[in-house]
Design an enzyme around this catalytic site. Structure first.
Site, PDB file in Angstrom:
ATOM      1  N   GLY A  53     -37.133 -43.474 -27.571  1.00  0.00           N
ATOM      2  CA  GLY A  53     -37.645 -42.811 -26.381  1.00  0.00           C
ATOM      3  C   GLY A  53     -37.119 -41.426 -26.089  1.00  0.00           C
ATOM      4  O   GLY A  53     -37.616 -40.749 -25.180  1.00  0.00           O
ATOM      5  N   CYS A  58     -67.705 -34.499 -31.748  1.00  0.00           N
ATOM      6  CA  CYS A  58     -68.739 -34.484 -30.705  1.00  0.00           C
ATOM      7  C   CYS A  58     -68.236 -35.093 -29.404  1.00  0.00           C
ATOM      8  O   CYS A  58     -68.771 -36.115 -28.944  1.00  0.00           O
ATOM      9  CB  CYS A  58     -69.973 -35.216 -31.217  1.00  0.00           C
ATOM     10  SG  CYS A  58     -70.590 -34.444 -32.693  1.00  0.00           S
ATOM     11  N   TYR A  80     -46.434 -39.066 -34.159  1.00  0.00           N
ATOM     12  CA  TYR A  80     -47.684 -39.562 -33.591  1.00  0.00           C
ATOM     13  C   TYR A  80     -48.831 -38.592 -33.858  1.00  0.00           C
ATOM     14  O   TYR A  80     -49.725 -38.421 -33.044  1.00  0.00           O
ATOM     15  CB  TYR A  80     -47.519 -39.847 -32.089  1.00  0.00           C
ATOM     16  CG  TYR A  80     -46.327 -40.746 -31.802  1.00  0.00           C
ATOM     17  CD1 TYR A  80     -46.393 -42.093 -32.123  1.00  0.00           C
ATOM     18  CD2 TYR A  80     -45.153 -40.243 -31.261  1.00  0.00           C
ATOM     19  CE1 TYR A  80     -45.294 -42.918 -31.898  1.00  0.00           C
ATOM     20  CE2 TYR A  80     -44.054 -41.066 -31.042  1.00  0.00           C
ATOM     21  CZ  TYR A  80     -44.136 -42.402 -31.356  1.00  0.00           C
ATOM     22  OH  TYR A  80     -43.050 -43.219 -31.146  1.00  0.00           O
TER      23      TYR A  80
HETATM   24  N1  LLP Z   1     -39.258 -48.706 -30.070  1.00  0.00           N
HETATM   25  C1  LLP Z   1     -40.352 -49.261 -29.536  1.00  0.00           C
HETATM   26  C2  LLP Z   1     -40.366 -50.693 -29.255  1.00  0.00           C
HETATM   27  C3  LLP Z   1     -41.469 -48.461 -29.236  1.00  0.00           C
HETATM   28  O1  LLP Z   1     -42.548 -49.007 -28.699  1.00  0.00           O
HETATM   29  C4  LLP Z   1     -41.428 -47.065 -29.544  1.00  0.00           C
HETATM   30  C5  LLP Z   1     -42.570 -46.213 -29.249  1.00  0.00           C
HETATM   31  C6  LLP Z   1     -40.256 -46.549 -30.118  1.00  0.00           C
HETATM   32  C7  LLP Z   1     -39.189 -47.392 -30.367  1.00  0.00           C
HETATM   33  C8  LLP Z   1     -40.118 -45.109 -30.493  1.00  0.00           C
HETATM   34  O2  LLP Z   1     -40.178 -44.263 -29.405  1.00  0.00           O
HETATM   35  P1  LLP Z   1     -39.866 -42.692 -29.576  1.00  0.00           P
HETATM   36  O3  LLP Z   1     -38.404 -42.573 -29.973  1.00  0.00           O
HETATM   37  O4  LLP Z   1     -40.731 -42.160 -30.634  1.00  0.00           O
HETATM   38  O5  LLP Z   1     -40.142 -42.139 -28.265  1.00  0.00           O
HETATM   39  N2  LLP Z   1     -48.271 -42.131 -29.165  1.00  0.00           N
HETATM   40  C9  LLP Z   1     -47.396 -41.685 -28.095  1.00  0.00           C
HETATM   41  C10 LLP Z   1     -46.040 -42.344 -28.155  1.00  0.00           C
HETATM   42  C11 LLP Z   1     -46.090 -43.861 -28.151  1.00  0.00           C
HETATM   43  C12 LLP Z   1     -44.753 -44.501 -28.271  1.00  0.00           C
HETATM   44  C13 LLP Z   1     -44.865 -45.956 -28.511  1.00  0.00           C
HETATM   45  N3  LLP Z   1     -43.636 -46.631 -28.705  1.00  0.00           N
HETATM   46  C14 LLP Z   1     -47.297 -40.161 -28.171  1.00  0.00           C
HETATM   47  O6  LLP Z   1     -47.920 -39.549 -29.026  1.00  0.00           O
HETATM   48  O7  LLP Z   1     -46.617 -39.557 -27.347  1.00  0.00           O
END
Ligand code: LLP
Length: 413
Positions: free
Chosen positions: A239, A342, A371
């Site tokens: 996160g 489109c 992402y």
């Molecule tokens: N752990 C779990 C259980 C998760 O669901 C996620 C992300 C992470 C770790 C990794 O989170 P990060 O460190 O990358 O913030 N598509 C969205 C982000 C979706 C995140 C989903 N879960 C975007 O493009 O911002």
């Protein structure tokens, strides 16, 4: 920090002009900088080195085999959310005992696959899932290592679609239900409790929510230990935000500092699941301007990448810098950078002040390493773009551009 910079008005990735890569590979293309990825891995691992820890790269952020392998080579594991991601992680060389498996909708087949391969931990998100996992494991004469995902009801102050730690979200179990599930799981023959998990959201730019989540999880671990259940792994999720524009997110070191006393007190290993922070700024999407077009109220640059290639601006109204691959003098105007799809929601930037590009100019959509490709699709029957890894003065296509034949693979008439 990243290794995309200008030399003499020309954008380089590490030691190569981006233009050179495009001459070979075409557009649209994702370009990743290996030096940046390595740097991020070192900084992240360095932040956690003072404690017993395992960093599991969230491969949903970028699941290219070369990227996963690079992190595995730095001692990291993988955070996965599907059988397909387990498959990828193993193919890339991640040892099974470094794989943690989250997700609210694990199927029986995915559970069996993960058990066969001997993953480190299932992060269970509901009571029903726990029951199914218990029965699948018993049928296989195995014990499934489990952490229950706790939803600590904390506002991560991020986009609602990527906020996961609130009571109203579908993820995990609230504190009290989680406690009850731990007691229930203790009696299950197919389950071995090995950890506790939480993940409150993504692109979090303040330390406060992380601190609050850890405090709550720590309290619950202590309460559960009182019932004779040892929690060996505290999985704090991912996160950490990155800078897309002017955000000032906490650094991995700041985050890790808040965890040292917790890890000392509880004596458990700290698992984390970084995604975006490792890959976000290490990748760009390069696209070519096809046309310029004006209406009475708007000026558009129409480019050859679309929301099928990078959906973040359309889906989350997220901001990505857009840099010209060759800087030129020119009038600065407000314009929309849009794709060929489109849908009016197909844009990379709206009313963005930038030097007016010309048809055929190349633009780099910055901070697209997380992402980006993983959320791309074949919408409008557009083949997905190529992915390139740059290493110093060299580059390699780490995923070839899809062809029209790829589009119809598996279809019959
Ligand atoms: N752990 C779990 C259980 C998760 O669901 C996620 C992300 C992470 C770790 C990794 O989170 P990060 O460190 O990358 O913030 N598509 C969205 C982000 C979706 C995140 C989903 N879960 C975007 O493009 O911002």
């Amino acid at each position: 920090m990243h290794h995309f910079q200008y030399h003499d008005e020309e954008l380089y990735c590490e030691d190569i002009p981006v233009r050179k890569i495009i001459q070979d590979v075409g557009t649209p293309v994702y370009i990743y900088s290996r030096r940046t990825l390595e740097h991020h891995a070192r900084v992240y691992e360095g932040a956690f080195e003072q404690m017993d820890h395992l960093s599991c790269f969230a491969i949903k952020a970028n699941s290219n085999l070369s990227v996963i392998r690079l992190f595995a080579g730095n001692g990291m594991g993988a955070d996965v959310v599907s059988g397909g991601e387990i498959f990828r992680a193993l193919k890339a060389g991640v040892p099974p005992d470094r794989i943690v498996f989250a997700g609210v909708g694990k199927t029986k087949a995915e559970m069996a696959y993960a058990l066969r391969r001997g993953i480190l931990m299932f992060n269970c998100e509901s009571s029903a899932e726990l029951d199914l996992l218990d029965s699948v494991a018993r049928d296989m004469n195995k014990k499934a290592p489990v952490a229950i995902r706790v939803n600590p009801d904390i506002d991560a102050s991020t986009h609602p679609y990527i906020s996961t730690g609130l009571e109203k979200n579908k993820f995990g179990l609230n504190m009290e239900s989680a406690f009850q599930e731990y007691l229930r799981a203790k009696e299950m023959k197919g389950i071995e409790i090995t950890g506790m998990h939480t993940h409150i959201g993504s692109q979090i730019t303040e330390i406060g929510p992380f601190r609050d989540a850890v405090d709550r999880i720590k309290g619950l671990i202590e309460r559960i230990s009182g019932k004779g259940l040892a929690i060996r792994n505290m999985d704090i999720g991912g996160g950490l935000g990155i800078r897309y524009r002017d955000e000032t997110p906490p650094t991995p070191a700041e985050w890790a500092q808040t965890l040292i006393p917790v890890s000392n007190d509880l004596g458990c290993r700290i698992i984390s699941e970084p995604g975006r922070v490792l890959v976000g700024n290490a990748g760009v999407l390069v696209t070519r301007v096809l046309y310029l077009k004006n209406t009475s109220v708007k000026r558009f640059a129409i480019v050859d990448a679309g929301m099928n290639d990078l959906i973040r601006p359309s889906l989350y109204q997220s901001y990505h810098d857009i840099w010209p691959v060759c800087r030129r003098e020119g009038e600065v105007i407000n314009m929309d950078i849009v794709g060929p799809i489109c849908e009016s929601g197909d844009f990379f930037a709206r009313d963005r002040a930038m030097t007016m590009p010309m048809p055929n100019d190349l633009l780099a959509v910055m901070s697209a390493g997380a992402y980006g490709f993983t959320m791309s699709s074949n919408y409008n029957s557009r083949p997905r773009s190529a992915e390139v890894m740059v290493d110093g003065g060299e580059f390699m296509v780490v995923r070839g551009r899809e062809t029209y034949e790829d589009l119809i693979r598996g279809e019959t008439v």
